[in-house]
Scaffold this motif. Structure first.
Motif, PDB file in Angstrom:
ATOM      1  N   GLU A  45       0.812  -1.222   0.000  1.00 46.41           N
ATOM      2  CA  GLU A  45       0.000   0.000   0.000  1.00 46.41           C
ATOM      3  C   GLU A  45       0.842   1.268   0.000  1.00 46.41           C
ATOM      4  O   GLU A  45       0.452   2.282  -0.586  1.00 46.41           O
ATOM      5  N   THR A  46       1.996   1.238   0.665  1.00 44.39           N
ATOM      6  CA  THR A  46       2.785   2.468   0.867  1.00 44.39           C
ATOM      7  C   THR A  46       3.980   2.611  -0.056  1.00 44.39           C
ATOM      8  O   THR A  46       4.540   3.700  -0.175  1.00 44.39           O
ATOM      9  N   SER A  47       4.386   1.548  -0.735  1.00 46.32           N
ATOM     10  CA  SER A  47       5.614   1.592  -1.531  1.00 46.32           C
ATOM     11  C   SER A  47       5.339   2.016  -2.967  1.00 46.32           C
ATOM     12  O   SER A  47       4.188   2.108  -3.395  1.00 46.32           O
ATOM     13  N   VAL A  48       6.435   2.239  -3.707  1.00 42.48           N
ATOM     14  CA  VAL A  48       6.311   2.536  -5.134  1.00 42.48           C
ATOM     15  C   VAL A  48       5.997   1.233  -5.871  1.00 42.48           C
ATOM     16  O   VAL A  48       6.552   0.180  -5.571  1.00 42.48           O
ATOM     17  N   SER A  49       5.112   1.306  -6.838  1.00 42.91           N
ATOM     18  CA  SER A  49       4.577   0.092  -7.469  1.00 42.91           C
ATOM     19  C   SER A  49       5.609  -0.657  -8.300  1.00 42.91           C
ATOM     20  O   SER A  49       5.524  -1.874  -8.461  1.00 42.91           O
ATOM     21  N   GLU A  50       6.622   0.055  -8.850  1.00 40.61           N
ATOM     22  CA  GLU A  50       7.559  -0.612  -9.755  1.00 40.61           C
ATOM     23  C   GLU A  50       8.681  -1.348  -9.037  1.00 40.61           C
ATOM     24  O   GLU A  50       9.501  -2.024  -9.679  1.00 40.61           O
ATOM     25  N   ALA A  51       8.745  -1.241  -7.722  1.00 42.50           N
ATOM     26  CA  ALA A  51       9.813  -1.904  -6.968  1.00 42.50           C
ATOM     27  C   ALA A  51       9.537  -3.398  -6.850  1.00 42.50           C
ATOM     28  O   ALA A  51       8.384  -3.851  -6.911  1.00 42.50           O
ATOM     29  N   CYS A  52      10.594  -4.178  -6.652  1.00 40.16           N
ATOM     30  CA  CYS A  52      10.437  -5.606  -6.400  1.00 40.16           C
ATOM     31  C   CYS A  52       9.942  -5.796  -4.965  1.00 40.16           C
ATOM     32  O   CYS A  52      10.029  -4.886  -4.133  1.00 40.16           O
ATOM     33  N   LEU A  53       9.462  -6.976  -4.646  1.00 34.56           N
ATOM     34  CA  LEU A  53       8.884  -7.231  -3.332  1.00 34.56           C
ATOM     35  C   LEU A  53       9.885  -6.996  -2.186  1.00 34.56           C
ATOM     36  O   LEU A  53       9.505  -6.396  -1.174  1.00 34.56           O
ATOM     37  N   PRO A  54      11.139  -7.441  -2.275  1.00 36.01           N
ATOM     38  CA  PRO A  54      12.067  -7.174  -1.169  1.00 36.01           C
ATOM     39  C   PRO A  54      12.222  -5.688  -0.857  1.00 36.01           C
ATOM     40  O   PRO A  54      12.362  -5.313   0.323  1.00 36.01           O
ATOM     41  N   ILE A  55      12.218  -4.825  -1.873  1.00 35.22           N
ATOM     42  CA  ILE A  55      12.301  -3.388  -1.626  1.00 35.22           C
ATOM     43  C   ILE A  55      10.996  -2.879  -1.020  1.00 35.22           C
ATOM     44  O   ILE A  55      10.993  -2.053  -0.087  1.00 35.22           O
ATOM     45  N   LYS A  56       9.873  -3.356  -1.519  1.00 37.24           N
ATOM     46  CA  LYS A  56       8.584  -2.943  -0.958  1.00 37.24           C
ATOM     47  C   LYS A  56       8.500  -3.276   0.529  1.00 37.24           C
ATOM     48  O   LYS A  56       7.916  -2.521   1.316  1.00 37.24           O
ATOM     49  N   LEU A  57       9.063  -4.412   0.915  1.00 42.98           N
ATOM     50  CA  LEU A  57       8.973  -4.837   2.310  1.00 42.98           C
ATOM     51  C   LEU A  57       9.654  -3.874   3.274  1.00 42.98           C
ATOM     52  O   LEU A  57       9.311  -3.839   4.459  1.00 42.98           O
ATOM     53  N   VAL A  58      10.621  -3.110   2.787  1.00 43.31           N
ATOM     54  CA  VAL A  58      11.287  -2.152   3.672  1.00 43.31           C
ATOM     55  C   VAL A  58      10.259  -1.191   4.267  1.00 43.31           C
ATOM     56  O   VAL A  58      10.313  -0.859   5.463  1.00 43.31           O
ATOM     57  N   TYR A  59       9.305  -0.761   3.466  1.00 45.15           N
ATOM     58  CA  TYR A  59       8.286   0.181   3.934  1.00 45.15           C
ATOM     59  C   TYR A  59       7.482  -0.418   5.093  1.00 45.15           C
ATOM     60  O   TYR A  59       7.281   0.234   6.123  1.00 45.15           O
ATOM     61  N   GLY A  60       7.036  -1.643   4.935  1.00 45.88           N
ATOM     62  CA  GLY A  60       6.233  -2.273   5.968  1.00 45.88           C
ATOM     63  C   GLY A  60       7.011  -2.517   7.247  1.00 45.88           C
ATOM     64  O   GLY A  60       6.480  -2.332   8.353  1.00 45.88           O
ATOM     65  N   HIS A  61       8.270  -2.910   7.110  1.00 47.04           N
ATOM     66  CA  HIS A  61       9.080  -3.177   8.301  1.00 47.04           C
ATOM     67  C   HIS A  61       9.449  -1.884   9.026  1.00 47.04           C
ATOM     68  O   HIS A  61       9.537  -1.866  10.262  1.00 47.04           O
ATOM     69  N   VAL A  62       9.667  -0.824   8.285  1.00 50.24           N
ATOM     70  CA  VAL A  62       9.927   0.472   8.915  1.00 50.24           C
ATOM     71  C   VAL A  62       8.697   0.920   9.713  1.00 50.24           C
ATOM     72  O   VAL A  62       8.818   1.398  10.856  1.00 50.24           O
ATOM     73  N   LEU A  63       7.516   0.765   9.142  1.00 49.21           N
ATOM     74  CA  LEU A  63       6.290   1.140   9.849  1.00 49.21           C
ATOM     75  C   LEU A  63       6.057   0.245  11.060  1.00 49.21           C
ATOM     76  O   LEU A  63       5.479   0.677  12.067  1.00 49.21           O
ATOM     77  N   ASP A  64       6.497  -1.012  10.984  1.00 47.46           N
ATOM     78  CA  ASP A  64       6.391  -1.915  12.131  1.00 47.46           C
ATOM     79  C   ASP A  64       7.213  -1.398  13.312  1.00 47.46           C
ATOM     80  O   ASP A  64       6.867  -1.627  14.475  1.00 47.46           O
ATOM     81  N   LEU A  65       8.316  -0.679  13.021  1.00 49.85           N
ATOM     82  CA  LEU A  65       9.197  -0.144  14.065  1.00 49.85           C
ATOM     83  C   LEU A  65       8.781   1.241  14.545  1.00 49.85           C
ATOM     84  O   LEU A  65       9.321   1.739  15.535  1.00 49.85           O
ATOM     85  N   LYS A  66       7.846   1.842  13.861  1.00 49.90           N
ATOM     86  CA  LYS A  66       7.514   3.254  14.051  1.00 49.90           C
ATOM     87  C   LYS A  66       7.298   3.645  15.519  1.00 49.90           C
ATOM     88  O   LYS A  66       7.817   4.660  15.979  1.00 49.90           O
ATOM     89  N   GLU A  67       6.532   2.865  16.248  1.00 49.13           N
ATOM     90  CA  GLU A  67       6.197   3.191  17.635  1.00 49.13           C
ATOM     91  C   GLU A  67       7.122   2.515  18.651  1.00 49.13           C
ATOM     92  O   GLU A  67       6.910   2.640  19.856  1.00 49.13           O
ATOM     93  N   LYS A  68       8.140   1.820  18.174  1.00 46.74           N
ATOM     94  CA  LYS A  68       8.965   1.020  19.081  1.00 46.74           C
ATOM     95  C   LYS A  68      10.342   1.624  19.350  1.00 46.74           C
ATOM     96  O   LYS A  68      10.993   1.250  20.332  1.00 46.74           O
ATOM     97  N   VAL A  69      10.809   2.528  18.482  1.00 43.16           N
ATOM     98  CA  VAL A  69      12.210   2.967  18.546  1.00 43.16           C
ATOM     99  C   VAL A  69      12.327   4.481  18.409  1.00 43.16           C
ATOM    100  O   VAL A  69      11.370   5.168  18.040  1.00 43.16           O
TER     101      VAL A  69
END
Length: 325
Positions: A45-69
């Protein structure tokens, strides 16, 4: 102070070093959660559409850390060996995340670049250490401890232990493994069990011992890649080709599985090189698994079961692999 490390990209290669480095500088290290459906959906939902899945996952993992660090560590890795580059998206991912409007903690993005300088690695860590201390002595000590942790980690990998067993406390079958399969792919594809469909666990349950690049000396892999008439431009491409050639040339495996991300141009090229140069000339068993956000675990299980059955029959009845080496 807490610093978050997304469980993506080179996490399964360098996390022990990063963890030891930060802890020796007095920080608490918090890795993101293991990839799950929520993280994947958020990433798409948050990443650029043309990126491969491993790059897209960075967005989700960063948001997973948002409230923790308090800080998020995303190194800008330009090159890991002389005169070769990483994927441009690896180089630009810190800026991609910053400009995505995610409202996250500050990003720490030191430059790691070994293309022209042997000291490029330690320079990057000095730049990183300066965010937290002005003491060169403390930074050097933290860097040495990081190298020690990485060396210990790599030694365990060379013993055939997977990163998942070391970092994620996974347990895989060790007894009565009748086949050996080499998985040729990037660490961020193979060891993310959600996007890889739990490939290593599936193969283990089918009685297969899995070998991967991390279990081989990196220098030996690059030597195998040097046989090509023209040096490959991408570090990761050299690793894939060298790993496949290392396994096949030494008859270490009964077959290989190529894991590639949909939309990755270099991976598709390397796959063709491996097929043309290594597998087709000697009829060596190989199957390619392409991953994206739409991949199905059930479909993967069916393909792996069929591949393992074929290898078992081949080993039992044919046993006639020729060699061109």
């Amino acid at each position: 102070m807490k610093i978050g490390i997304p469980r993506v990209l080179l996490f399964y290669r360098y996390y022990p070093m990063w963890k030891a480095f930060f802890e020796n500088l007095g920080l608490e290290v918090v890795p993101s959660s293991i990839t799950n459906k929520e993280i994947v959906d958020t990433s798409v939902e948050t990443s650029v559409s043309e990126a491969c899945l491993p790059i897209k996952l960075v967005y989700g993992h960063v948001l997973d850390l948002k409230e923790k660090v308090d800080l998020i560590f995303i190194p800008r890795i330009v090159g890991l060996e002389y005169h070769t580059y990483m994927c441009p998206k690896f180089i630009g991912i810190p800026d991609m995340i910053r400009n995505a409007g995610l409202k996250i903690p500050p990003i720490i993005d030191p430059i790691i670049d070994k293309r022209n300088f042997r000291t490029g690695f330690i320079r990057g860590f000095f730049e990183l250490g300066r965010f937290f201390t002005k003491s060169s002595t403390k930074i050097i000590k933290a860097y040495v401890e990081g190298l020690r942790a990485l060396r210990s980690y790599n030694e365990r990998l060379k013993m055939g232990i997977t990163p998942l067993e070391i970092l994620d406390n996974r347990n895989f079958r060790k007894d009565n493994l009748k086949l050996k399969i080499g998985i040729v792919g990037h660490c961020y594809e193979i060891y993310d069990e959600f996007i890889s469909g739990g490939m290593i666990g599936i193969l283990s349950r089918l009685g297969v011992r899995v070998l991967s690049m991390e279990m081989v000396d990196w220098r030996d892999i690059l030597k195998e890649a040097d046989v090509l008439p023209k040096r490959l431009f991408w570090t990761f491409g050299r690793e894939l080709y060298g790993t496949a050639r290392y396994f096949i040339k030494r008859n270490l495996v009964d077959g290989i599985i190529m894991v590639v991300a949909f939309g990755c141009g270099p991976d598709s090229l390397i796959r063709e090189l491996i097929e043309r140069d290594l597998t087709k000339p000697i009829n060596f068993p190989e199957v390619t698994v392409t991953i994206d956000e739409h991949s199905s675990e059930l479909g993967l299980i069916t393909r792996l079961e069929a591949f393992v059955d074929m290898l078992a029959r081949r080993k039992q009845y044919e046993n006639n692999l020729s060699s061109v080496w």
